[in-house]
Design an enzyme around this catalytic site. Sequence first.
Site, PDB file in Angstrom:
ATOM      1  N   ASP A 314      -8.876  -4.507   3.626  1.00 20.44           N
ATOM      2  CA  ASP A 314      -7.963  -3.407   4.342  1.00 20.44           C
ATOM      3  C   ASP A 314      -8.715  -2.432   5.160  1.00 20.44           C
ATOM      4  O   ASP A 314      -8.149  -1.729   5.717  1.00 20.44           O
ATOM      5  CB  ASP A 314      -6.862  -3.017   3.377  1.00 20.44           C
ATOM      6  CG  ASP A 314      -6.055  -3.847   2.866  1.00 20.44           C
ATOM      7  OD1 ASP A 314      -5.647  -4.983   3.386  1.00 20.44           O
ATOM      8  OD2 ASP A 314      -5.317  -3.662   1.915  1.00 20.44           O
ATOM      9  N   ARG A 345      -5.433  -8.603  12.943  1.00 20.88           N
ATOM     10  CA  ARG A 345      -6.243  -7.392  13.043  1.00 20.88           C
ATOM     11  C   ARG A 345      -7.418  -7.658  13.654  1.00 20.88           C
ATOM     12  O   ARG A 345      -7.982  -6.706  14.424  1.00 20.88           O
ATOM     13  CB  ARG A 345      -6.602  -6.768  11.560  1.00 20.88           C
ATOM     14  CG  ARG A 345      -5.511  -6.072  11.102  1.00 20.88           C
ATOM     15  CD  ARG A 345      -5.753  -5.234   9.952  1.00 20.88           C
ATOM     16  NE  ARG A 345      -4.656  -4.490   9.251  1.00 20.88           N
ATOM     17  CZ  ARG A 345      -4.210  -4.302   8.198  1.00 20.88           C
ATOM     18  NH1 ARG A 345      -5.108  -4.553   7.067  1.00 20.88           N
ATOM     19  NH2 ARG A 345      -2.984  -3.745   8.033  1.00 20.88           N
TER      20      ARG A 345
HETATM   21  C1  S3P Z   1      -3.160  -6.609  -1.894  1.00 20.69           C
HETATM   22  C2  S3P Z   1      -3.885  -7.640  -1.424  1.00 20.69           C
HETATM   23  C3  S3P Z   1      -4.603  -7.889  -0.225  1.00 20.69           C
HETATM   24  C4  S3P Z   1      -4.447  -6.722   0.606  1.00 20.69           C
HETATM   25  C5  S3P Z   1      -3.084  -6.063   0.631  1.00 20.69           C
HETATM   26  C6  S3P Z   1      -2.718  -5.664  -0.680  1.00 20.69           C
HETATM   27  C7  S3P Z   1      -2.522  -6.701  -2.979  1.00 20.69           C
HETATM   28  O1  S3P Z   1      -4.116  -8.934   0.292  1.00 20.69           O
HETATM   29  O2  S3P Z   1      -4.910  -7.157   2.169  1.00 20.69           O
HETATM   30  O3  S3P Z   1      -3.068  -5.111   1.619  1.00 20.69           O
HETATM   31  O4  S3P Z   1      -1.880  -5.248  -3.345  1.00 20.69           O
HETATM   32  O5  S3P Z   1      -2.731  -7.519  -3.779  1.00 20.69           O
HETATM   33  P1  S3P Z   1      -4.621 -10.383   0.019  1.00 20.69           P
HETATM   34  O6  S3P Z   1      -4.262 -10.591  -1.442  1.00 20.69           O
HETATM   35  O7  S3P Z   1      -3.705 -11.397   0.510  1.00 20.69           O
HETATM   36  O8  S3P Z   1      -5.833 -10.734   0.429  1.00 20.69           O
END
Ligand code: S3P
Length: 431
Positions: A314, A345
């Site tokens: 992120d 993004r």
């Molecule tokens: C998150 C996992 C990430 C991240 C998201 C929050 C989480 O995504 O990008 O903002 O809270 O498990 P991915 O698990 O799809 O990579």
Amino acid sequence: MKLAAEADGAVRGEAAVPGDKSCSHRALILGAMADGATRITGLLESEDVLATARAIASFGIAIDRDGDRAWTLRGGPWGSPPGPVDCGNSGTAARLLIGAIAGMEGRRATVTGDSSLRSRPMGRVTLPLERMGARFIGSDRLPLTVEGARLGGIAHRNEPPSAQVKSAILIAGLGTSAPVSVIEPVASRDHSEIMLGELGCDIMVDEGKAGRTITLGRSRKLQGCELAIGADPSSAAFPLLAAAIVPGSDVLVRGMLVNPLRTGFYEVLEEMGADIELTNERIVGGEILADVRIRHQALRACQVGAARIPAMVDEIPALAVACAFADGESLIEGLAELRVKESDRLGAIIAGLTACGVVAAVDGDSLRIFGRASVRGNASILTRGDHRIAMAFLVLGLAAQGPVEVDEAEMIGTSFPGFVDTMQRLGANIG
Ligand code: S3P
């Protein structure tokens, strides 16, 4: 609402950064599945997390906030909600709730979200859950109806690494006694594993040659407890980025979550020459917190390989801005997942950097940025409704020669309510 940022000297002081978004969603969902009361302090009160709180309430779980901003849940069996469960902009809310409902026999819910969330892939969670015996009406996109069922087991290989997919499987697996494990060749954030352990679930994590294997044990009953949430490293990235790129700056964030599966951005910044100091490290609720201070220092270019991306997934918009000010050619690899975040993004970063006069290119799933200490700015950025794109380019504006304007700013409230106020208190010219 448009917002603009302009260079106006150093940013200095203590930045108020709210609670971690990933942990906040998990605390609400897991607390609602636990027996008895769970009291949560430090919960992020952002639009994304409030959508999860409303969703939990619609399943019949009592949820209250007291004067100290502590949230108390009385967990137990969930009902079926009277209408669609609206997860707003939040992929984590949608994917984790889909996992929770899938494992609850007799429950049924339709999960939906805003236009961004409705365009994001859900097959990555529904396909493994279907292999466990879950039933869905719908396709790869929301809205999707989940019909809870008695599930079987799974041994899921989590590729590409996704903490949301892993968490959906583990949460669905709480309702069965069948063997449930997730194998991660590259580790993703482990807040679900840590919090499940705090709530009394038997969960094993094995680090082996093939990666990490997470296995649910025999006792999967959750018992309510006290959960304290640290400051979000993904939100702290913006005031701390400002400190790293604006000459003379010095910013401190207290009580930040420094779980090593979340600190990739800070490790790369340090490799780029940033002056980062961690003090007061402590363990709270199984997670490591620390006070993090960054003082401005000239940056040099970085090289980041694909295996490091999950620990900073992120923070890539913030890292791209750091690279714009870092001397030399930076290369960040393995960014395919960025195309399916709150916006594309990768597309938004390259368009924004180019508009600000930075030479940058996308090469397959990699990003190349040719940085220099002085960046033109003087640009109007299309955020594509993405909170992190808006914050990253506003911070770029604080160090650029000319102002940077973003076309929308309301959605910053999905993750960092108070961002503008926090930045203004540090002396940033944002308004
Ligand atoms: C998150 C996992 C990430 C991240 C998201 C929050 C989480 O995504 O990008 O903002 O809270 O498990 P991915 O698990 O799809 O990579």
